[in-house]
Design a protein around this motif. Structure first.
Motif, PDB file in Angstrom:
ATOM      1  N   VAL A 177      17.476 -23.315  -5.532  1.00 30.69           N
ATOM      2  CA  VAL A 177      16.054 -23.218  -5.817  1.00 30.69           C
ATOM      3  C   VAL A 177      15.285 -23.710  -4.588  1.00 30.69           C
ATOM      4  O   VAL A 177      15.654 -24.704  -3.964  1.00 30.69           O
ATOM      5  CB  VAL A 177      15.689 -24.078  -7.044  1.00 30.69           C
ATOM      6  N   GLY A 178      14.224 -22.980  -4.229  1.00 27.04           N
ATOM      7  CA  GLY A 178      13.410 -23.355  -3.091  1.00 27.04           C
ATOM      8  C   GLY A 178      12.119 -24.030  -3.525  1.00 27.04           C
ATOM      9  O   GLY A 178      11.827 -24.172  -4.717  1.00 27.04           O
ATOM     10  N   ASP A 179      11.337 -24.445  -2.543  1.00 25.73           N
ATOM     11  CA  ASP A 179      10.046 -25.054  -2.830  1.00 25.73           C
ATOM     12  C   ASP A 179       9.099 -24.027  -3.445  1.00 25.73           C
ATOM     13  O   ASP A 179       9.217 -22.823  -3.180  1.00 25.73           O
ATOM     14  CB  ASP A 179       9.417 -25.604  -1.548  1.00 25.73           C
ATOM     15  N   PRO A 180       8.134 -24.487  -4.248  1.00 29.15           N
ATOM     16  CA  PRO A 180       7.151 -23.549  -4.805  1.00 29.15           C
ATOM     17  C   PRO A 180       6.375 -22.843  -3.698  1.00 29.15           C
ATOM     18  O   PRO A 180       6.106 -23.415  -2.640  1.00 29.15           O
ATOM     19  CB  PRO A 180       6.222 -24.461  -5.616  1.00 29.15           C
ATOM     20  N   ILE A 181       6.032 -21.588  -3.943  1.00 28.32           N
ATOM     21  CA  ILE A 181       5.175 -20.832  -3.032  1.00 28.32           C
ATOM     22  C   ILE A 181       3.722 -21.148  -3.373  1.00 28.32           C
ATOM     23  O   ILE A 181       3.352 -21.243  -4.545  1.00 28.32           O
ATOM     24  CB  ILE A 181       5.435 -19.321  -3.172  1.00 28.32           C
ATOM     25  N   SER A 182       2.891 -21.282  -2.365  1.00 29.06           N
ATOM     26  CA  SER A 182       1.490 -21.611  -2.570  1.00 29.06           C
ATOM     27  C   SER A 182       0.771 -20.540  -3.391  1.00 29.06           C
ATOM     28  O   SER A 182       0.797 -19.353  -3.034  1.00 29.06           O
ATOM     29  CB  SER A 182       0.790 -21.765  -1.219  1.00 29.06           C
ATOM     30  N   VAL A 183       0.123 -20.956  -4.462  1.00 31.83           N
ATOM     31  CA  VAL A 183      -0.687 -20.038  -5.254  1.00 31.83           C
ATOM     32  C   VAL A 183      -1.849 -19.518  -4.410  1.00 31.83           C
ATOM     33  O   VAL A 183      -2.247 -18.354  -4.540  1.00 31.83           O
ATOM     34  CB  VAL A 183      -1.207 -20.729  -6.532  1.00 31.83           C
ATOM     35  N   ASN A 184      -2.373 -20.346  -3.510  1.00 33.16           N
ATOM     36  CA  ASN A 184      -3.456 -19.901  -2.634  1.00 33.16           C
ATOM     37  C   ASN A 184      -3.023 -18.731  -1.761  1.00 33.16           C
ATOM     38  O   ASN A 184      -3.778 -17.767  -1.561  1.00 33.16           O
ATOM     39  CB  ASN A 184      -3.927 -21.058  -1.743  1.00 33.16           C
ATOM     40  N   VAL A 185      -1.802 -18.807  -1.240  1.00 28.86           N
ATOM     41  CA  VAL A 185      -1.287 -17.732  -0.393  1.00 28.86           C
ATOM     42  C   VAL A 185      -1.074 -16.461  -1.208  1.00 28.86           C
ATOM     43  O   VAL A 185      -1.481 -15.365  -0.803  1.00 28.86           O
ATOM     44  CB  VAL A 185       0.026 -18.171   0.287  1.00 28.86           C
TER      45      VAL A 185
ATOM     46  N   ALA B  47       0.824  -1.211   0.000  1.00 32.13           N
ATOM     47  CA  ALA B  47       0.000   0.000   0.000  1.00 32.13           C
ATOM     48  C   ALA B  47       0.859   1.261   0.000  1.00 32.13           C
ATOM     49  O   ALA B  47       0.526   2.262  -0.660  1.00 32.13           O
ATOM     50  CB  ALA B  47      -0.933  -0.006   1.211  1.00 32.13           C
ATOM     51  N   GLU B  48       1.973   1.206   0.741  1.00 34.23           N
ATOM     52  CA  GLU B  48       2.886   2.358   0.774  1.00 34.23           C
ATOM     53  C   GLU B  48       3.533   2.577  -0.589  1.00 34.23           C
ATOM     54  O   GLU B  48       3.732   3.718  -1.032  1.00 34.23           O
ATOM     55  CB  GLU B  48       3.952   2.149   1.851  1.00 34.23           C
ATOM     56  N   TYR B  49       3.866   1.488  -1.272  1.00 37.11           N
ATOM     57  CA  TYR B  49       4.439   1.609  -2.611  1.00 37.11           C
ATOM     58  C   TYR B  49       3.401   2.202  -3.577  1.00 37.11           C
ATOM     59  O   TYR B  49       3.719   3.079  -4.391  1.00 37.11           O
ATOM     60  CB  TYR B  49       4.892   0.244  -3.140  1.00 37.11           C
ATOM     61  N   LYS B  50       2.193   1.698  -3.494  1.00 33.95           N
ATOM     62  CA  LYS B  50       1.127   2.176  -4.385  1.00 33.95           C
ATOM     63  C   LYS B  50       0.922   3.678  -4.190  1.00 33.95           C
ATOM     64  O   LYS B  50       0.770   4.434  -5.157  1.00 33.95           O
ATOM     65  CB  LYS B  50      -0.171   1.413  -4.078  1.00 33.95           C
ATOM     66  N   LYS B  51       0.936   4.120  -2.953  1.00 27.65           N
ATOM     67  CA  LYS B  51       0.739   5.534  -2.630  1.00 27.65           C
ATOM     68  C   LYS B  51       1.804   6.406  -3.291  1.00 27.65           C
ATOM     69  O   LYS B  51       1.532   7.544  -3.695  1.00 27.65           O
ATOM     70  CB  LYS B  51       0.797   5.706  -1.111  1.00 27.65           C
ATOM     71  N   ARG B  52       3.004   5.861  -3.441  1.00 27.65           N
ATOM     72  CA  ARG B  52       4.128   6.634  -3.980  1.00 27.65           C
ATOM     73  C   ARG B  52       4.420   6.335  -5.446  1.00 27.65           C
ATOM     74  O   ARG B  52       5.408   6.810  -5.989  1.00 27.65           O
ATOM     75  CB  ARG B  52       5.374   6.363  -3.128  1.00 27.65           C
ATOM     76  N   GLY B  53       3.587   5.513  -6.063  1.00 23.68           N
ATOM     77  CA  GLY B  53       3.781   5.193  -7.478  1.00 23.68           C
ATOM     78  C   GLY B  53       4.993   4.334  -7.742  1.00 23.68           C
ATOM     79  O   GLY B  53       5.575   4.372  -8.835  1.00 23.68           O
ATOM     80  N   MET B  54       5.383   3.506  -6.758  1.00 27.24           N
ATOM     81  CA  MET B  54       6.552   2.645  -6.907  1.00 27.24           C
ATOM     82  C   MET B  54       6.166   1.281  -7.469  1.00 27.24           C
ATOM     83  O   MET B  54       5.012   0.877  -7.425  1.00 27.24           O
ATOM     84  CB  MET B  54       7.242   2.466  -5.546  1.00 27.24           C
ATOM     85  N   VAL B  55       7.167   0.583  -7.963  1.00 26.74           N
ATOM     86  CA  VAL B  55       7.003  -0.785  -8.470  1.00 26.74           C
ATOM     87  C   VAL B  55       7.485  -1.753  -7.394  1.00 26.74           C
ATOM     88  O   VAL B  55       8.589  -1.606  -6.869  1.00 26.74           O
ATOM     89  CB  VAL B  55       7.807  -1.007  -9.765  1.00 26.74           C
ATOM     90  N   MET B  56       6.661  -2.741  -7.063  1.00 32.56           N
ATOM     91  CA  MET B  56       7.030  -3.759  -6.079  1.00 32.56           C
ATOM     92  C   MET B  56       7.613  -4.979  -6.797  1.00 32.56           C
ATOM     93  O   MET B  56       6.974  -5.531  -7.682  1.00 32.56           O
ATOM     94  CB  MET B  56       5.806  -4.170  -5.261  1.00 32.56           C
ATOM     95  N   GLN B  57       8.825  -5.353  -6.408  1.00 29.34           N
ATOM     96  CA  GLN B  57       9.426  -6.584  -6.921  1.00 29.34           C
ATOM     97  C   GLN B  57       9.416  -7.641  -5.817  1.00 29.34           C
ATOM     98  O   GLN B  57       9.748  -7.351  -4.666  1.00 29.34           O
ATOM     99  CB  GLN B  57      10.868  -6.346  -7.374  1.00 29.34           C
ATOM    100  N   MET B  58       9.047  -8.870  -6.191  1.00 25.56           N
ATOM    101  CA  MET B  58       9.019  -9.986  -5.256  1.00 25.56           C
ATOM    102  C   MET B  58       9.803 -11.151  -5.847  1.00 25.56           C
ATOM    103  O   MET B  58       9.489 -11.602  -6.947  1.00 25.56           O
ATOM    104  CB  MET B  58       7.574 -10.423  -4.970  1.00 25.56           C
ATOM    105  N   HIS B  59      10.826 -11.592  -5.149  1.00 28.03           N
ATOM    106  CA  HIS B  59      11.604 -12.760  -5.568  1.00 28.03           C
ATOM    107  C   HIS B  59      11.242 -13.909  -4.639  1.00 28.03           C
ATOM    108  O   HIS B  59      11.456 -13.820  -3.423  1.00 28.03           O
ATOM    109  CB  HIS B  59      13.105 -12.474  -5.476  1.00 28.03           C
ATOM    110  N   VAL B  60      10.681 -14.971  -5.196  1.00 24.88           N
ATOM    111  CA  VAL B  60      10.177 -16.052  -4.352  1.00 24.88           C
ATOM    112  C   VAL B  60      10.781 -17.401  -4.752  1.00 24.88           C
ATOM    113  O   VAL B  60      11.376 -17.541  -5.811  1.00 24.88           O
ATOM    114  CB  VAL B  60       8.632 -16.133  -4.412  1.00 24.88           C
ATOM    115  N   ALA B  61      10.578 -18.385  -3.857  1.00 20.84           N
ATOM    116  CA  ALA B  61      10.999 -19.774  -4.066  1.00 20.84           C
ATOM    117  C   ALA B  61      12.518 -19.919  -4.106  1.00 20.84           C
ATOM    118  O   ALA B  61      13.077 -20.574  -4.979  1.00 20.84           O
ATOM    119  CB  ALA B  61      10.363 -20.356  -5.327  1.00 20.84           C
ATOM    120  N   VAL B  62      13.181 -19.317  -3.131  1.00 22.71           N
ATOM    121  CA  VAL B  62      14.637 -19.416  -3.025  1.00 22.71           C
ATOM    122  C   VAL B  62      15.012 -19.946  -1.649  1.00 22.71           C
ATOM    123  O   VAL B  62      14.350 -19.636  -0.649  1.00 22.71           O
ATOM    124  CB  VAL B  62      15.308 -18.040  -3.275  1.00 22.71           C
TER     125      VAL B  62
END
Length: 454
Positions: free
Chosen positions: A320-328, A284-299
Motif C-alpha cells: 500500500v502506498g501513501d494517499p494521493i492528494s485530493v487536491n491534485v 481526452a483520447e479515451y473520451k473521443k473513442r468512448g473508452m473507460v479510463m481506469q486509474m489505480h492509485v496509492a501503490v
C-alpha cells in the motif's frame, strides 16, 4: 459460482441474505480487468497439476508463503510443484482471515468438488483428487473459463503489443467468452525507466512512425489507440507508482520527453511534469473513442530491490502506498472536464484512508466510479468498508462491480466470494417491502453495471 454451503466459506447469516445471493450467484461473469495471458487462452494447453494452477504466477499466494516463513525454493525456486503445493497447504491452512484461504477453499469446491478441511494432513488426498480431475477432464484455460460462466474478459496489454493472440482467439471463435485487450499505459508513460529508449523503438515500430518529438509520440499513441479499439478494446488502465503533483503544460512535458528521448536521466520533477500533461491528454483520447479510463492509485511497487533484480516485477514485493492528494486529483479531473475530455472513469485506491476524500470528490463529476476494494483490500472487511463509505457518502449502486485482477484461471471464484459479500451487505437494508429493489441493486453490482460499460 460456488455454493457457499459446500465450500465452507459462508458470509451470509440470514434468510434474506440467502435469498439475495440466490438471485445473483449464477449471473455471468464480466471480468473487465484481469492479467490473464491471451497466449495461454489461445494455446489452451491442459494444466499438469494443481500446483501449477495455483503457484505458477500468483503473487498473492507467494506473499502468504513468505509471511509464513516458507523458503523461496518452494515459492519461486526450483522445487517441484508437489513440494511447492505441500508448502502452500501448510501455510494457507492456518492463514485465518486471509482471503487467499477462502479463495482456495472455493476453488477446490467449485472446480473439483472437494470439501475436505484445508490442512496439511489432507494435502496428499487433495493432490490426488485434483490430479484425477485435471487429467481426466484435461482441464485447460478455456475449459475453466467456460465452467466459470465468463461472458467477457479484458486482458491487460501494452500499447506496443501486436495483439496477435487476441486476433487468433477472435478468428477461431472457440472461446465463448469475448476476449479483448485493455490499453495499459504504464511502460509508455514512465519516461524515467532505464530502458525507455528501447521501449520507444517498440512503440515506434508498432505505430509505424519514427518518434523524434512529443508530437510524434502523441501520433503514435493515437494510432495504437485506434488499433486497440479496432480489436474490441473498451478499457484503458494505469497503475503507476508515481503520481503527478498537478496538471502541467505541454511545454514542460515536451522538455522532459525530449530528455528521455535522448537517453538522458529524467528527474522526479520532470517525470511528474510529463505525467501531469500526458494523463490529461490520454483522458481526452479515451473520451473521443468512448473508452473507460481506469486509474489505480496509492501503490508502492518493488519495495525489495534485491528480489526485484532477481525475480522481476509482480513477484509479491509491493505494498500500500501513501494517499494521493485530493487536491491534485480534483485539479486533474477539473482540467479534463473543462476541455470536455473526462471519460467514463473507474478509480481504485489501494489506500482506504482515501475513501472519504475520494468518494466526495468524484461525486462532483459525472461518470467517475469508485473501483472495488483492490488487491490488499479485496477481503470481506475491505469490500464491506468500501460499500459502507460509498453508501454513506454517495450511492452504492455507482460501483461497477467485481473483477479478478488475477493471472489465475481459477480466480473466478472471487466473483462468488464478492456476491456473498454483496448479499450480506444489502440484506442489512432489506425488508418484505423492498426485496425486489434490493435484488435489482444486487444484480447491478454483480453484473448489470459492468455490462453497461462493455
Amino acid at each position: 459460482m460456488a455454493e457457499f454451503r459446500d465450500s465452507g466459506v459462508n458470509f451470509i447469516t440470514g434468510e434474506r441474505g440467502r435469498e439475495i445471493y440466490e438471485a445473483v450467484k449464477d449471473l455471468p461473469v464480466i471480468d473487465y480487468h484481469c492479467h490473464l495471458s491471451p497466449k495461454e487462452i489461445y494455446e489452451d494447453k491442459p494444466f499438469g497439476n494443481i500446483g501449477e494452477m495455483w503457484l505458477a504466477g500468483d503473487h498473492y499466494k507467494w506473499r502468504l508463503m513468505r509471511a509464513y516463513g516458507i523458503d523461496e525454493k518452494y515459492i519461486t525456486g526450483d522445487a517441484d510443484y508437489k513440494a511447492k503445493f505441500n508448502a502452500f497447504i501448510e501455510a494457507v491452512s492456518t492463514a485465518y482471515g486471509n482471503p487467499v484461504r477462502d479463495w482456495v477453499r472455493l476453488e477446490l469446491s467449485e472446480y473439483f468438488g472437494i470439501t475436505l478441511p484445508l490442512k496439511k494432513e489432507n494435502a496428499d488426498k487433495i493432490w490426488e483428487l485434483t490430479e484425477a480431475e485435471i487429467r481426466g477432464e484435461q482441464l485447460s484455460p478455456v475449459k475453466l473459463i467456460e465452467r466459470s460462466n465468463v461472458e467477457y474478459i479484458a486482458t491487460t496489454d501494452d500499447p506496443a503489443d501486436s495483439l496477435e493472440y487476441h486476433g487468433l482467439i477472435a478468428a477461431e471463435g472457440k472461446v465463448k467468452a469475448k476476449v479483448v485487450p485493455s490499453f495499459r499505459v504504464d511502460r509508455m508513460i514512465m519516461i524515467d525507466a532505464p530502458d525507455y529508449t528501447e521501449y520507444l523503438k517498440k512503440l515506434s515500430a508498432a505505430a509505424d512512425i519514427e518518434i523524434r518529438s512529443l508530437a510524434d509520440y502523441e501520433e503514435a499513441v493515437s494510432r495504437r489507440l485506434d488499433f486497440f479499439v479496432s480489436m474490441g478494446c473498451r478499457f484503458s488502465d494505469m497503475g503507476i507508482p508515481v503520481f503527478p503533483d498537478g496538471t502541467a503544460c505541454r511545454e514542460e512535458a515536451e522538455k522532459a520527453f525530449v530528455k528521455a528521448l535522448g537517453g538522458k536521466k529524467v528527474g522526479l520533477d520532470e517525470l511528474k511534469a510529463f505525467l501531469g500533461y500526458i494523463i490529461v491528454k490520454l483522458a481526452a483520447e479515451y473520451k473521443k473513442r468512448g473508452m473507460v479510463m481506469q486509474m489505480h492509485v496509492a501503490v508502492r511497487r518493488n519495495n525489495n530491490s534485491a528480489m526485484y533484480k532477481k525475480l522481476g516485477a509482480d513477484s509479491g514485493f509491493d505494498s500500500v502506498g501513501d494517499p494521493i492528494s485530493v487536491n491534485v486529483l480534483a485539479a486533474m479531473f477539473d482540467e479534463m472536464e473543462k476541455a470536455d475530455g473526462l471519460p467514463e472513469t473507474i478509480i481504485y485506491t489501494l489506500n482506504p484512508t482515501m475513501y472519504y476524500g475520494l468518494i466526495t470528490l468524484i461525486g462532483s463529476f459525472r461518470g467517475i466510479h469508485l473501483g472495488i476494494a483492490w488487491w490488499f483490500n479485496d477481503h470481506k472487511r475491505g469490500m464491506t468498508e468500501s460499500f459502507n463509505a460509498l453508501g454513506e457518502l454517495s450511492h452504492v449502486n455507482t460501483m461497477v462491480g467485481m473483477l479478478t485482477d488475477s493471472r489465475s484461471f481459477l480466480s473466478y471464484v472471487r466473483h462468488g466470494y464478492y456476491r456473498q459479500i454483496v448479499a450480506e451487505y444489502l440484506a442489512g437494508y432489506a425488508d418484505e417491502s423492498n426485496m425486489d429493489d434490493i435484488k435489482k441493486t444486487a444484480t447491478d453490482l454483480c453484473y448489470g453495471n459492468a455490462k453497461k460499460l462493455i
